[in-house]
Motif scaffolding. Structure first.
Motif, mmCIF file in Angstrom:
data_model
loop_
_atom_site.group_PDB
_atom_site.id
_atom_site.type_symbol
_atom_site.label_atom_id
_atom_site.label_comp_id
_atom_site.label_asym_id
_atom_site.label_seq_id
_atom_site.Cartn_x
_atom_site.Cartn_y
_atom_site.Cartn_z
ATOM 1 N N PRO A 11 2.084 -2.699 -4.747
ATOM 2 C CA PRO A 11 3.157 -1.820 -5.236
ATOM 3 C C PRO A 11 3.079 -0.401 -4.657
ATOM 4 O O PRO A 11 2.004 0.041 -4.255
ATOM 5 C CB PRO A 11 2.895 -1.774 -6.743
ATOM 6 N N PRO A 12 4.201 0.308 -4.656
ATOM 7 C CA PRO A 12 4.173 1.733 -4.311
ATOM 8 C C PRO A 12 3.689 2.558 -5.508
ATOM 9 O O PRO A 12 3.734 2.088 -6.644
ATOM 10 C CB PRO A 12 5.640 2.047 -3.995
ATOM 11 N N ASN A 13 3.237 3.780 -5.267
ATOM 12 C CA ASN A 13 2.853 4.697 -6.348
ATOM 13 C C ASN A 13 4.080 5.152 -7.118
ATOM 14 O O ASN A 13 5.145 5.261 -6.533
ATOM 15 C CB ASN A 13 2.164 5.934 -5.759
ATOM 16 N N PRO A 14 3.913 5.500 -8.421
ATOM 17 C CA PRO A 14 2.720 5.259 -9.238
ATOM 18 C C PRO A 14 2.807 3.907 -9.905
ATOM 19 O O PRO A 14 3.901 3.403 -10.159
ATOM 20 C CB PRO A 14 2.807 6.380 -10.283
ATOM 21 N N TYR A 15 1.664 3.313 -10.195
ATOM 22 C CA TYR A 15 1.658 1.998 -10.837
ATOM 23 C C TYR A 15 0.419 1.859 -11.703
ATOM 24 O O TYR A 15 -0.520 2.632 -11.586
ATOM 25 C CB TYR A 15 1.717 0.882 -9.790
ATOM 26 N N ARG A 16 0.462 0.846 -12.564
ATOM 27 C CA ARG A 16 -0.648 0.528 -13.466
ATOM 28 C C ARG A 16 -1.908 0.237 -12.663
ATOM 29 O O ARG A 16 -1.879 -0.558 -11.728
ATOM 30 C CB ARG A 16 -0.234 -0.699 -14.290
ATOM 31 N N CYS A 17 -3.012 0.878 -13.040
ATOM 32 C CA CYS A 17 -4.337 0.540 -12.507
ATOM 33 C C CYS A 17 -4.439 0.693 -10.988
ATOM 34 O O CYS A 17 -4.402 -0.302 -10.253
ATOM 35 C CB CYS A 17 -4.725 -0.880 -12.913
ATOM 36 N N PRO A 18 -4.570 1.933 -10.490
ATOM 37 C CA PRO A 18 -4.572 2.140 -9.031
ATOM 38 C C PRO A 18 -5.525 1.241 -8.229
ATOM 39 O O PRO A 18 -5.133 0.741 -7.177
ATOM 40 C CB PRO A 18 -4.927 3.627 -8.895
ATOM 41 N N PRO A 19 -6.762 0.978 -8.690
ATOM 42 C CA PRO A 19 -7.596 0.076 -7.877
ATOM 43 C C PRO A 19 -7.315 -1.403 -8.143
ATOM 44 O O PRO A 19 -7.888 -2.270 -7.461
ATOM 45 C CB PRO A 19 -9.036 0.410 -8.319
ATOM 46 N N GLY A 20 -6.452 -1.720 -9.117
ATOM 47 C CA GLY A 20 -6.272 -3.099 -9.575
ATOM 48 C C GLY A 20 -5.909 -4.102 -8.485
ATOM 49 O O GLY A 20 -6.524 -5.170 -8.398
ATOM 50 N N PRO A 21 -4.926 -3.803 -7.636
ATOM 51 C CA PRO A 21 -4.564 -4.787 -6.616
ATOM 52 C C PRO A 21 -5.729 -5.097 -5.666
ATOM 53 O O PRO A 21 -5.861 -6.232 -5.195
ATOM 54 C CB PRO A 21 -3.418 -4.106 -5.847
ATOM 55 N N TYR A 22 -6.565 -4.107 -5.441
ATOM 56 C CA TYR A 22 -7.628 -4.256 -4.442
ATOM 57 C C TYR A 22 -8.855 -4.919 -5.056
ATOM 58 O O TYR A 22 -9.575 -5.646 -4.374
ATOM 59 C CB TYR A 22 -7.905 -2.887 -3.808
ATOM 60 N N GLU A 23 -9.055 -4.700 -6.358
ATOM 61 C CA GLU A 23 -10.057 -5.498 -7.068
ATOM 62 C C GLU A 23 -9.602 -6.954 -7.075
ATOM 63 O O GLU A 23 -10.407 -7.871 -6.894
ATOM 64 C CB GLU A 23 -10.247 -5.004 -8.501
ATOM 65 N N ARG A 24 -8.324 -7.170 -7.273
ATOM 66 C CA ARG A 24 -7.812 -8.547 -7.285
ATOM 67 C C ARG A 24 -8.054 -9.219 -5.941
ATOM 68 O O ARG A 24 -8.511 -10.366 -5.885
ATOM 69 C CB ARG A 24 -6.322 -8.570 -7.624
ATOM 70 N N VAL A 25 -7.757 -8.523 -4.864
ATOM 71 C CA VAL A 25 -8.018 -9.086 -3.529
ATOM 72 C C VAL A 25 -9.499 -9.452 -3.406
ATOM 73 O O VAL A 25 -9.854 -10.517 -2.891
ATOM 74 C CB VAL A 25 -7.591 -8.075 -2.441
ATOM 75 N N SER A 26 -10.375 -8.579 -3.912
ATOM 76 C CA SER A 26 -11.807 -8.853 -3.850
ATOM 77 C C SER A 26 -12.144 -10.138 -4.609
ATOM 78 O O SER A 26 -12.933 -10.965 -4.137
ATOM 79 C CB SER A 26 -12.599 -7.689 -4.465
ATOM 80 N N MET A 27 -11.543 -10.282 -5.789
ATOM 81 C CA MET A 27 -11.846 -11.452 -6.615
ATOM 82 C C MET A 27 -11.271 -12.733 -6.002
ATOM 83 O O MET A 27 -11.896 -13.789 -6.052
ATOM 84 C CB MET A 27 -11.306 -11.241 -8.038
ATOM 85 N N VAL A 28 -10.076 -12.641 -5.415
ATOM 86 C CA VAL A 28 -9.503 -13.804 -4.728
ATOM 87 C C VAL A 28 -10.400 -14.181 -3.546
ATOM 88 O O VAL A 28 -10.694 -15.359 -3.311
ATOM 89 C CB VAL A 28 -8.058 -13.516 -4.267
ATOM 90 N N ALA A 29 -10.882 -13.170 -2.820
ATOM 91 C CA ALA A 29 -11.769 -13.427 -1.680
ATOM 92 C C ALA A 29 -13.060 -14.085 -2.157
ATOM 93 O O ALA A 29 -13.602 -14.979 -1.492
ATOM 94 C CB ALA A 29 -12.067 -12.132 -0.940
ATOM 95 N N HIS A 30 -13.544 -13.666 -3.308
ATOM 96 C CA HIS A 30 -14.766 -14.264 -3.852
ATOM 97 C C HIS A 30 -14.561 -15.762 -4.096
ATOM 98 O O HIS A 30 -15.402 -16.585 -3.728
ATOM 99 C CB HIS A 30 -15.144 -13.560 -5.162
ATOM 100 N N VAL A 31 -13.419 -16.101 -4.699
ATOM 101 C CA VAL A 31 -13.117 -17.507 -4.973
ATOM 102 C C VAL A 31 -12.968 -18.284 -3.665
ATOM 103 O O VAL A 31 -13.577 -19.337 -3.469
ATOM 104 C CB VAL A 31 -11.813 -17.635 -5.802
ATOM 105 N N LEU A 32 -12.163 -17.737 -2.765
ATOM 106 C CA LEU A 32 -11.876 -18.463 -1.526
ATOM 107 C C LEU A 32 -13.121 -18.598 -0.655
ATOM 108 O O LEU A 32 -13.307 -19.615 0.015
ATOM 109 C CB LEU A 32 -10.754 -17.765 -0.748
ATOM 110 N N SER A 33 -13.976 -17.593 -0.629
ATOM 111 C CA SER A 33 -15.156 -17.657 0.238
ATOM 112 C C SER A 33 -16.063 -18.808 -0.194
ATOM 113 O O SER A 33 -16.848 -19.318 0.614
ATOM 114 C CB SER A 33 -15.919 -16.328 0.218
ATOM 115 N N GLN A 34 -15.940 -19.238 -1.453
ATOM 116 C CA GLN A 34 -16.741 -20.364 -1.913
ATOM 117 C C GLN A 34 -16.012 -21.694 -1.765
ATOM 118 O O GLN A 34 -16.596 -22.687 -1.354
ATOM 119 C CB GLN A 34 -17.124 -20.155 -3.383
ATOM 120 N N SER A 35 -14.713 -21.707 -2.107
ATOM 121 C CA SER A 35 -14.006 -22.984 -2.182
ATOM 122 C C SER A 35 -13.160 -23.275 -0.944
ATOM 123 O O SER A 35 -12.804 -24.421 -0.698
ATOM 124 C CB SER A 35 -13.104 -22.996 -3.421
ATOM 125 N N ASN A 36 -12.852 -22.248 -0.184
ATOM 126 C CA ASN A 36 -11.871 -22.421 0.896
ATOM 127 C C ASN A 36 -12.131 -21.344 1.958
ATOM 128 O O ASN A 36 -11.284 -20.476 2.198
ATOM 129 C CB ASN A 36 -10.462 -22.265 0.277
#
Lengths: 235, 422
Positions: free
Chosen positions: B185-210
């Protein structure tokens, strides 16, 4: 207080910062007018580009000589390599006397001798650096200071109501029921230990950055109020 | 206090004009009335503190449609399996025990002249002070091709709950070597680091399963929060998996086609397997209905009390408010709620009012035991809530420190949810 000084090894009471009004950096609209002395060489705002001097968008938090594609003086490059970063304090020093901070800077400006002029220019420039709302780690837009307390409130010793109110800032992390997973419990902590620990954070003797920040803006009276509150908390 | 103990009074003469017989007034006798709309980090905290600290002197009603509330914070961790869905689920029993009337309903309107909130059920709640903490809604048309109707094909997962579950399931079902795309999203939005933490968590899942899967971030912003920390972590934990297209390369000119699972970046069509679309945001709809939002879609407030600049009887908390330097976060909303609670009690019962204090810390998880944080303290000036001091985790930190930071975030989660829900 005697015991406290003994424990910490120096006189904390003398280090308490004076209370003055909560401060914004300065008057940005006055700063805009003063900036006319700078705008012959520096651009700032939408579409700003490097001219005789570098553009000043996102100047806060930028390392000295930090823009690619601008031919800085050797002096400025060296200052950047030495770790000079443009914050409120360093910009203030540079605007007061450029050559005192960076010896052979090419910035040919005799400086703003009036602190208010510098503050106002810095307030104006701050408009063009990212907002902490969008990037929380972005530079402050106000000067750190004690809360703007009514002197009558400061005179109250260990006010339990005040302690209870202040404690709401603690309980976002520290559980009142004494749960201590990940974050230590502070409930029913002996008053004196509490006071000593908070002053140790305030003086940055204890290392935790969150606690240094939280304690850093508590006055002696506020710490006393909190200590009294948590020492008696029953829940 | 429970529903059957609440006082149902016949409509008073003054209120008869707005309340029909089928819409009984919910009103306590003689006491000042506070209505809180929204049971998240702002609203739940405010309701709990006003009820607790006024010791029965103020009648507090919380309006929240969901019986089970899922915190947005830590929902990224759920997606990566670091926490269970039940661990981020909360109910309102603790608030009810604490003396808050909890009404599970939608607020559909606010009449500021008569100081009444209308609920979807038709009930009407009179108030002396109204606290709005409705969170965010999405700006219609912000991402061409996407609308709320497309949220099953391309989830936003930016309000936690079923959307979070859906996105997690879609990630698990990705084909080998597939592509996960995020429209940031563009600024301003809920939880500024949120999208990038999400990318980290998706990467964590994928690095194990895919592990041959790719993650593509399409971002309209030049910079984002904790950027150096995230990029260092991605390079270290998930090398080669994540790429980001910023505005220099068309990240701000994006269109989506939910039917064909395509995203179009500056004219280039990309076929993706999962598309997480997080559109531009504005204050929750009830703030707009109450007529206290500005052209940008947010509700401007007076920093010292969190009162709306358009109506002194309304306080606005959290993401929906436009207050200055505080990021839109659960921690910020919780901090603002305590300031508003004090101001409301002061106005309605004459209790002592102290100077406003605000603080925030945002923790993010990059990988197992690799936590980082950014925080600041703030104070109220006439113009805005202004940042005065802050800190951020450093790149290159020791693994033990990162682990301690993660464990601290778990402690904070336990602390803030206890502070919100009792």
């Amino acid at each position: 207080m005697a015991r406290l000084c003994l424990l910490l090894g120096f006189t904390l009471g003398l280090l308490a910062p004076g209370a003055h009004a909560a401060g914004q950096i300065g008057d940005a609209s006055r700063g805009q007018t003063l900036f006319s002395q700078c705008s012959g060489c520096h651009q700032v705002g939408a579409g700003a580009i490097n001219r005789v001097g570098p553009h000043l968008n996102n100047i806060y938090g930028r390392p000295a000589a930090g823009l690619d594609g601008f031919a800085y003086s050797k002096s400025m490059v060296r200052a950047g390599a030495d770790g000079l970063v443009w914050h409120l304090d360093t910009i203030d020093a540079y605007l007061e006397n450029p050559r005192a901070l960076v010896s052979r800077t090419r910035m040919s400006f005799r400086g703003f001798s009036d602190p208010q002029d510098r503050a106002d220019v810095m307030a104006y420039l701050r408009r063009f650096t990212a907002s902490p709302q969008d990037i929380p780690e972005a530079e402050p837009t106000a000067r750190a200071d004690l809360p703007d307390l009514d002197p009558a409130i400061l005179a109250i010793e260990g006010d339990p109501d005040y302690g209870a109110y202040l404690s709401s800032e603690c309980s976002t992390c520290h559980q009142r029921d004494g749960g201590d997973a990940g974050i230590p419990a502070i409930t029913l902590w002996p008053e004196e230990d509490f006071v000593v620990a908070m002053h140790a954070y305030k003086q940055k003797l204890r290392p935790h950055p969150v606690m240094q920040m939280m304690a850093g803006r508590l006055s002696d009276e506020e710490i006393a109020a909190l200590a009294a509150y948590f020492a008696r908390l029953e829940e | 206090m429970t529903l059957n103990r609440r006082h149902f009074l016949a409509a008073t003469a003054a209120a008869t004009a707005t309340a029909s017989l089928s819409a009984p007034m919910l009103r306590a006798q003689g006491k000042p009335r506070v209505v809180v709309i929204g049971g998240g980090a702002g609203g739940a905290t405010a309701a709990r503190y006003i009820a607790k600290d006024s010791q029965g002197a103020i009648d507090v009603t919380l309006v929240e449609p969901s019986r089970t509330y899922f915190t947005c914070f830590f929902s990224n961790l759920y997606m990566a399996g670091f926490t269970g869905l039940e661990d981020i689920a909360h109910t309102y029993g603790g608030l009810a025990v604490g003396g808050v009337n909890v009404v599970h309903d939608w607020a559909t309107g606010v009449d500021r002249d008569t100081r009444m909130v209308t609920l979807a059920s038709g009930a009407v709640l009179p108030y002396d002070r109204l606290i709005l903490s409705p969170g965010i809604d999405f700006v219609e048309g912000a991402v061409p091709g996407w609308s709320v109707a497309a949220q099953n094909a391309m989830p936003h997962a930016y309000k936690a709950g079923s959307q979070t579950q859906l996105l997690k399931a879609q990630i698990a079902a990705m084909p080998e070597g597939g592509t996960f795309a995020m429209i940031a999203p563009p600024n301003p939005y809920r939880c500024p680091p949120g999208p990038y933490e999400r990318v980290s968590m998706v990467a964590h899942v994928l690095s194990q399963s895919n592990p041959t899967a790719k993650i593509l971030i399409v971002d309209p912003k030049e910079n984002f929060s904790k950027q150096g920390l995230f990029e260092e972590g991605w390079e270290h934990h998930y090398p080669g998996m994540i790429s980001r297209i910023g505005p220099d390369f068309g990240g701000d000119v994006v269109e989506v086609r939910p039917d064909s699972m395509e995203i179009v970046i500056d004219g280039e069509v990309e076929k993706v397997d999962v598309a997480n679309v997080i559109p531009a945001q504005k204050a929750g709809r009830i703030a707009e209905l109450a007529g206290i939002t500005n052209d940008a879609g947010w509700a401007p407030v007076i920093p010292a009390t969190m009162q709306s600049r358009m109506d002194e009887n309304i306080h606005v908390l959290g993401d929906a408010s436009q207050q200055g330097d505080m990021p839109k976060s659960g921690f910020s909303a919780n901090s603002q709620a305590k300031v508003a609670a004090m101001a409301v009690r002061g106005a309605l019962t004459g209790s002592k009012v102290f100077p406003a204090r605000f603080s925030n810390t945002c923790w993010s998880l990059i990988a197992t035991d690799d936590g980082v944080k950014v925080g600041a303290s703030y104070q109220a000036t006439d113009e805005k809530i202004a940042k005065v001091d802050g800190f951020i985790s450093q790149t290159g930190e020791d693994a033990n420190l990162r682990k301690a930071t993660y464990e601290e975030s778990l402690g904070w989660y336990a602390g803030i949810t206890a502070d919100m829900f009792g």
